[in-house]
Write a protein that holds these residues in place. Structure first.
Motif, short mmCIF file in Angstrom:
data_model
loop_
_atom_site.label_atom_id
_atom_site.label_comp_id
_atom_site.label_asym_id
_atom_site.label_seq_id
_atom_site.Cartn_x
_atom_site.Cartn_y
_atom_site.Cartn_z
N GLY A 1 0.78 -1.22 0.00
CA GLY A 1 0.00 0.00 0.00
C GLY A 1 0.82 1.27 0.00
O GLY A 1 2.04 1.27 0.21
N PHE A 2 0.13 2.38 -0.25
CA PHE A 2 0.75 3.69 -0.40
C PHE A 2 1.52 4.13 0.84
O PHE A 2 2.60 4.71 0.74
N GLU A 3 0.97 3.84 2.03
CA GLU A 3 1.60 4.29 3.26
C GLU A 3 3.02 3.76 3.41
O GLU A 3 3.92 4.47 3.86
N LYS A 4 3.24 2.51 3.00
CA LYS A 4 4.56 1.90 3.12
C LYS A 4 5.54 2.45 2.07
O LYS A 4 6.75 2.34 2.23
N LEU A 5 4.99 3.03 1.01
CA LEU A 5 5.85 3.58 -0.04
C LEU A 5 6.57 4.85 0.41
O LEU A 5 7.72 5.07 0.04
N ILE A 6 5.90 5.67 1.20
CA ILE A 6 6.39 7.01 1.51
C ILE A 6 7.83 7.02 2.04
O ILE A 6 8.68 7.74 1.51
N PRO A 7 8.17 6.23 3.07
CA PRO A 7 9.56 6.30 3.56
C PRO A 7 10.59 5.81 2.55
O PRO A 7 11.78 6.14 2.66
N GLN A 8 10.16 5.02 1.54
CA GLN A 8 11.10 4.56 0.51
C GLN A 8 11.47 5.68 -0.46
O GLN A 8 12.56 5.66 -1.04
N LEU A 9 10.55 6.62 -0.66
CA LEU A 9 10.78 7.65 -1.67
C LEU A 9 11.90 8.59 -1.28
O LEU A 9 12.77 8.92 -2.08
N HIS A 10 11.89 9.07 -0.03
CA HIS A 10 12.93 10.00 0.42
C HIS A 10 12.80 10.19 1.92
O HIS A 10 11.69 10.15 2.48
N GLY A 11 13.93 10.44 2.57
CA GLY A 11 13.95 10.60 4.02
C GLY A 11 13.20 11.83 4.51
O GLY A 11 12.85 11.91 5.69
N SER A 12 12.97 12.78 3.64
CA SER A 12 12.28 14.01 4.05
C SER A 12 10.77 13.85 4.07
O SER A 12 10.05 14.75 4.51
N LEU A 13 10.26 12.71 3.58
CA LEU A 13 8.82 12.51 3.47
C LEU A 13 8.28 11.75 4.67
O LEU A 13 8.90 10.80 5.16
N SER A 14 7.10 12.15 5.12
CA SER A 14 6.42 11.43 6.20
C SER A 14 4.92 11.48 5.95
O SER A 14 4.41 12.44 5.37
N TRP A 15 4.24 10.45 6.40
CA TRP A 15 2.80 10.32 6.14
C TRP A 15 2.05 10.24 7.47
O TRP A 15 2.33 9.40 8.32
N SER A 16 1.11 11.14 7.66
CA SER A 16 0.18 11.10 8.77
C SER A 16 -1.19 11.41 8.18
O SER A 16 -1.52 12.57 7.93
N ALA A 17 -1.93 10.35 7.88
CA ALA A 17 -3.17 10.49 7.12
C ALA A 17 -4.04 11.64 7.65
O ALA A 17 -4.23 11.76 8.86
N PRO A 18 -4.52 12.47 6.74
CA PRO A 18 -4.43 12.39 5.27
C PRO A 18 -3.39 13.34 4.68
O PRO A 18 -3.59 13.89 3.61
N VAL A 19 -2.26 13.56 5.39
CA VAL A 19 -1.30 14.57 4.95
C VAL A 19 0.07 13.94 4.69
O VAL A 19 0.60 13.21 5.54
N LEU A 20 0.63 14.23 3.51
CA LEU A 20 2.01 13.87 3.18
C LEU A 20 2.85 15.11 3.42
O LEU A 20 2.62 16.16 2.82
N SER A 21 3.82 15.01 4.32
CA SER A 21 4.67 16.15 4.67
C SER A 21 6.05 15.98 4.06
O SER A 21 6.61 14.88 4.04
N VAL A 22 6.58 17.08 3.56
CA VAL A 22 7.93 17.11 2.99
C VAL A 22 8.74 18.10 3.80
O VAL A 22 8.44 19.30 3.80
N ASP A 23 9.73 17.61 4.51
CA ASP A 23 10.57 18.47 5.35
C ASP A 23 11.57 19.19 4.47
O ASP A 23 12.54 18.59 4.01
N MET A 24 11.32 20.47 4.21
CA MET A 24 12.17 21.26 3.32
C MET A 24 12.57 22.55 4.02
O MET A 24 11.77 23.16 4.72
N PRO A 25 13.82 22.98 3.83
CA PRO A 25 14.26 24.22 4.45
C PRO A 25 13.55 25.43 3.86
O PRO A 25 13.31 25.50 2.65
#
Length: 327
Positions: free
Chosen positions: A167-191
């Motif tokens: 499922g999609f939730e397990k994909l998020i940490p594989q894409l990049h370390g700056s990404l995190s998922w807390s339904a229903p929001v995908l967060s991208v940690d960017m400076p």
């Protein structure tokens, strides 16, 4: 933090592009060209590209500062259908969008005079920009596509398997370390970023990129089709290197496919229409058209429209590939 807000329909409409987008690779390649980091991955390419940068290609650097904002019109969604489709979309950019985005860019960097004419809708300047983008892809990106495919395809295959099995939730940490998922929001940690993007049923297109390396990147305008471009580079250094004397003709066929290699060879016989090409290779016109389009998009052939038909010609990159295959 960049926050992407999903609804139920967005999860159903989120997709993973199976290969890099040609114009995102051009834009991000221009960024990498102006940096000196990641030397192990980009150093040799960067050195060659800098040494062979034409004046037309050099003008592109003004629109692609390595840090901060780059105009959204340089990476239209249409490029997912191929380089030429993307360039056609750039040429058709609305004057209001051009002016708005170039004004925003001018607030951050000093722009050359020609960009003011571009913002004013000067078609000659736009044509020159399109030619520059096409040239950069043909000379700097297309020759790297076999290596890019080797680097990116295993990563995308892994992501496909993850979505299918977990499922999609397990994909998020594989894409990049700056990404995190807390339904229903995908967060991208960017400076230096604090923004929200509401998908509102449009879904999100996830695009792997070889030349994206610092962090995922998105469009600035929330009204445009949502896209998240993320770094996707397989660790080639860990792969076993097998040294052998290759069968080069077979290697070319293995690289681009047997039929496509025959199409490339057919085009090498001289400029031809799609119908003539189909007859040379012994395939349908529709198949010849599709193979020629792919060869054009990857920079191996040049296609020109003449009236209601097109003419396909071998370019230097394609000639070099065939020369290797005959060696």
């Amino acid at each position: 933090m960049f926050r992407i807000h999903f609804e139920c329909a967005d999860l159903a409409r989120t997709t993973i592009a199976q290969r890099p987008d040609p114009l995102w690779e051009v834009l991000l390649g221009l960024h990498v060209l102006q940096e000196d980091e990641e030397a192990e991955t980009y150093g040799p390419w960067r050195e060659r590209a800098r040494a062979r940068l034409s004046s037309l290609e050099r003008e592109l650097l003004a629109l692609a500062p390595p840090v901060g904002y780059s105009p959204d019109f340089l990476t239209p969604r249409a490029a997912s259908e191929g380089l030429e489709a993307g360039l056609t979309a750039i040429a058709a950019t609305r004057p209001g969008q051009l002016k708005s985005e170039l004004t925003r860019l001018s607030d951050a960097v000093r722009l050359p005079a020609w960009t003011r004419r571009l913002a004013g809708g000067d078609t000659t300047v736009m044509s020159r920009l399109v030619h520059g983008l096409r040239s950069f892809h043909r000379t700097k990106i297309a020759p790297q596509l076999p290596m890019i495919a080797i680097a990116v395809e295993p990563v995308v295959a892994k992501h496909n398997d993850t979505v299918a099995n977990d499922g999609f939730e397990k994909l998020i940490p594989q894409l990049h370390g700056s990404l995190s998922w807390s339904a229903p929001v995908l967060s991208v940690d960017m400076p230096h970023v604090n923004r929200d993007l509401y998908l509102r049923g449009r879904g999100l297109r996830l695009v792997p990129s070889f030349f994206c390396w610092k962090h995922p990147i998105m469009l600035q305008d929330p009204a445009l089709p949502p896209v998240l471009v993320y770094p996707a580079r397989h660790d080639l250094a860990r792969q076993e290197v097998v040294v052998r004397r290759p069968d080069r003709a077979r290697a070319v066929a293995d690289l681009i496919g047997k039929t496509r290699a025959q199409v490339l060879l057919g085009i090498s016989g001289g400029a031809c229409s799609t119908s003539e090409l189909a007859a040379r290779v012994g395939i349908s016109k529709a198949s010849a058209s599709e193979h020629a389009r792919v060869l054009h998009d990857t920079g191996l052939v040049t296609t020109h429209r003449v009236g209601s038909s097109v003419r396909h010609m071998l370019n230097q990159v394609g000639a070099d590939v065939l020369a290797g295959g005959r060696g």
